[in-house]
Design a protein around this motif. Structure first.
Motif, short mmCIF file in Angstrom:
data_model
loop_
_atom_site.label_atom_id
_atom_site.label_comp_id
_atom_site.label_asym_id
_atom_site.label_seq_id
_atom_site.Cartn_x
_atom_site.Cartn_y
_atom_site.Cartn_z
N THR A 160 1.10 -18.97 -97.58
CA THR A 160 1.35 -17.66 -96.98
C THR A 160 2.76 -17.20 -97.33
OG1 THR A 160 2.08 -18.69 -94.90
CG2 THR A 160 -0.25 -18.11 -95.09
N GLY A 161 3.10 -15.99 -96.90
CA GLY A 161 4.38 -15.42 -97.25
C GLY A 161 5.52 -15.91 -96.37
N LEU A 162 6.72 -15.85 -96.92
CA LEU A 162 7.94 -16.19 -96.19
C LEU A 162 8.50 -14.97 -95.50
CD1 LEU A 162 9.44 -18.24 -99.12
CD2 LEU A 162 8.66 -19.24 -96.96
N GLY A 163 9.41 -15.18 -94.57
CA GLY A 163 10.02 -14.09 -93.84
C GLY A 163 11.01 -13.31 -94.69
N VAL A 164 11.26 -12.09 -94.30
CA VAL A 164 12.20 -11.23 -95.03
C VAL A 164 13.60 -11.85 -95.05
CG1 VAL A 164 13.41 -9.02 -94.93
CG2 VAL A 164 10.94 -9.09 -94.66
N ARG A 165 13.99 -12.48 -93.96
CA ARG A 165 15.33 -13.08 -93.90
C ARG A 165 15.48 -14.17 -94.96
NH1 ARG A 165 17.95 -17.32 -91.40
NH2 ARG A 165 20.09 -16.90 -90.68
N TYR A 184 7.53 -4.26 -96.41
CA TYR A 184 7.69 -5.60 -95.85
C TYR A 184 8.76 -5.60 -94.77
CZ TYR A 184 4.68 -7.56 -99.46
OH TYR A 184 3.61 -7.86 -100.27
N ARG A 185 9.82 -4.83 -94.97
CA ARG A 185 10.86 -4.76 -93.94
C ARG A 185 10.31 -4.12 -92.66
NH1 ARG A 185 15.57 -6.53 -95.45
NH2 ARG A 185 16.24 -6.43 -97.63
N LYS A 186 9.50 -3.10 -92.83
CA LYS A 186 8.91 -2.44 -91.67
C LYS A 186 8.00 -3.40 -90.91
CE LYS A 186 6.25 1.69 -90.35
NZ LYS A 186 5.57 2.90 -90.86
N ALA A 187 7.18 -4.15 -91.64
CA ALA A 187 6.29 -5.12 -91.00
C ALA A 187 7.09 -6.22 -90.31
CB ALA A 187 5.35 -5.73 -92.04
N ASP A 188 8.21 -6.62 -90.92
CA ASP A 188 9.06 -7.65 -90.34
C ASP A 188 9.68 -7.17 -89.03
OD1 ASP A 188 10.44 -10.31 -90.74
OD2 ASP A 188 12.18 -9.02 -90.58
N ARG A 189 10.12 -5.91 -89.00
CA ARG A 189 10.69 -5.35 -87.76
C ARG A 189 9.63 -5.30 -86.66
NH1 ARG A 189 13.32 -1.82 -91.45
NH2 ARG A 189 11.76 -0.19 -91.08
N ALA A 190 8.39 -4.97 -87.05
CA ALA A 190 7.31 -4.91 -86.06
C ALA A 190 7.04 -6.29 -85.47
CB ALA A 190 6.04 -4.36 -86.70
N ARG A 191 7.09 -7.32 -86.31
CA ARG A 191 6.89 -8.69 -85.81
C ARG A 191 8.01 -9.11 -84.87
NH1 ARG A 191 4.97 -9.56 -91.15
NH2 ARG A 191 7.05 -10.16 -91.84
N LYS A 192 9.23 -8.72 -85.20
CA LYS A 192 10.35 -9.06 -84.34
C LYS A 192 10.25 -8.36 -82.99
CE LYS A 192 13.68 -10.24 -87.95
NZ LYS A 192 14.95 -9.88 -88.62
N ARG A 193 9.81 -7.09 -83.02
CA ARG A 193 9.67 -6.37 -81.75
C ARG A 193 8.61 -7.03 -80.87
NH1 ARG A 193 10.32 -1.72 -85.07
NH2 ARG A 193 8.06 -1.47 -85.23
N ALA A 194 7.59 -7.62 -81.51
CA ALA A 194 6.53 -8.28 -80.74
C ALA A 194 7.03 -9.55 -80.08
CB ALA A 194 5.35 -8.59 -81.64
#
Length: 397
Positions: free
Chosen positions: A134-139, A175-185
């Motif tokens: 699977t994919g790695l995180g944006v960070r 990908y950055r937008k999806a990463d921000r959504a995951r962090k908000r969750a």
């Protein structure tokens, strides 16, 4: 002065010269470059270009150096001057570069290669710490890109490369937008969840130690807290000045590479003295009494390490144990699983949203930058936002 000579090859006349191009960065031997052109004019033009670039220090000689070789040169330069944990993060970040493009000659690395690597990392590069493939995180991708840029800058400084092909490669916005959504969750606990957790663990042996987490200490600070040096039960103050975390030492044998790293706080601002809230003070006093009784019962088997977070034989906890035990307690309490670090977020958010001045919240957190505290750690929740709604009643009513 290099001479241009005629050479015959396969019945065709061409023009060739040999020029000194300095020392090979890998073998440390002097090198010469042989250039062959179809016409005398082309040969003269190329010779003039090389001589000019050699004189101005901008010449880049052909090199067989691979991406992996340049990465290793950079790692050898930077890792001795940083902490073990930071050095390990550099090695881990560059492992993705080595896997994807390590054997490619570094002069052949293109911007498209770097962009392709970013896509690969975001979609399928994971091998540990989650589902493989699977994919790695944006960070993680950002960290790798940042280190790769530094590697290629080194190549430019040493005249191995003419440009940094990673300079303008970024993580795609989607990908950055999806990463921000995951962090908000991944929201920190609200006030009710904090209370539910603390109520559920009140009878747990380490309750007093867990209370250090709920005065916004970092996990490494909780594990590094010591009774004599850091906890003043007479005055009701804890001094945050020691951290105890896990690092990785590749020089150790397999199975022994996870090492404890003990050091000062992350920054000068991190060294702080915090007045203990009454429940924390009481909890620590009780925990201290428990440990004294355990030491007497264990006799010579007890290890007098002096840390607050220890087991029944005095052996200190590490941050990975702190995390595992926290998850067990969360499950027992019936609250959402969050990281121990998110408990710190919850406390700082509650303080900020309940009238504690920003400068106090930042100092309590151990931050030198007030804006960083507000941007990263303060999360408005429905309970705090309700106060804004009630205030608006005065305007809108």
């Amino acid at each position: 002065m290099p001479q241009i000579k005629k050479v015959e090859a396969r019945g065709k006349t061409r023009y060739q010269f040999v020029v000194d191009i300095g020392v090979d960065p890998v073998t440390k031997k002097r090198r010469q470059l042989t250039v062959t052109k179809d016409t005398a004019t082309e040969a003269k033009t190329e010779l003039s270009r090389i001589q000019y670039q050699r004189a101005t220090g901008t010449f880049v000689a052909p090199s067989k150096m691979t991406v992996e070789q340049l990465v290793d040169i950079w790692l050898a330069m930077v890792t001795p001057d940083v902490e073990v944990k930071t050095a390990r993060s550099y090695v881990d970040a560059m492992a993705y570069v080595k896997v994807r493009h390590g054997q490619k000659p570094v002069q052949q690395l293109t911007e498209e290669d770097v962009s392709e690597m970013v896509t690969w990392m975001l979609t399928e590069a994971r091998r540990i710490g989650g589902t493989p493939g699977t994919g790695l995180g944006v960070r993680t991708v950002d960290l790798t890109l940042g280190r790769l840029r530094a590697v290629l800058e080194l190549g430019m400084r040493r005249n191995i490369l003419s440009r940094n092909v990673a300079r303008y490669v970024t993580v795609p916005k989607a990908y950055r937008k999806a990463d921000r959504a995951r962090k908000r969750a991944k929201k920190p606990w609200d006030e009710n969840e904090v209370r539910a957790f603390l109520t559920a663990i009140r009878g747990v042996r380490e309750y007093g130690g867990w209370m250090l987490t709920f005065i916004a200490e970092r996990p490494a600070e909780v594990c590094g807290a010591r009774w004599e040096e850091d906890i003043d039960l007479e005055r009701g103050v804890t001094t945050v000045g020691n951290t105890r975390t896990l690092g990785y030492d590749p020089e150790q044998p397999l199975g022994e590479r996870s090492v404890v790293v003990e050091k000062d706080t992350k920054s000068e601002a991190g060294e702080r003295a915090l007045p203990l809230p009454l429940p924390t003070w009481i909890g620590l006093k009780e925990f201290r009494k428990t440990q004294v009784a355990e030491r007497l019962a264990a006799g010579e088997a007890y290890e007098c390490t002096g840390y607050v977070m220890v087991d029944a034989l005095g052996r200190p906890w590490k941050t990975d144990k702190l995390r595992r035990e926290a998850y067990k307690l969360m499950d027992m309490a019936g609250v959402r699983r969050v990281t121990v670090y998110m408990a710190r977020h919850a406390v700082l958010s509650w303080m900020a949203n309940n009238g504690v001045p920003d400068v106090v919240v930042s100092a309590w957190a151990g931050h030198a930058d007030l804006s960083f505290t507000k941007r990263i750690y303060v999360h408005p929740d429905p309970q705090s936002l309700r106060a804004g709604s009630e205030k608006l009643n005065e305007l809108l009513g």
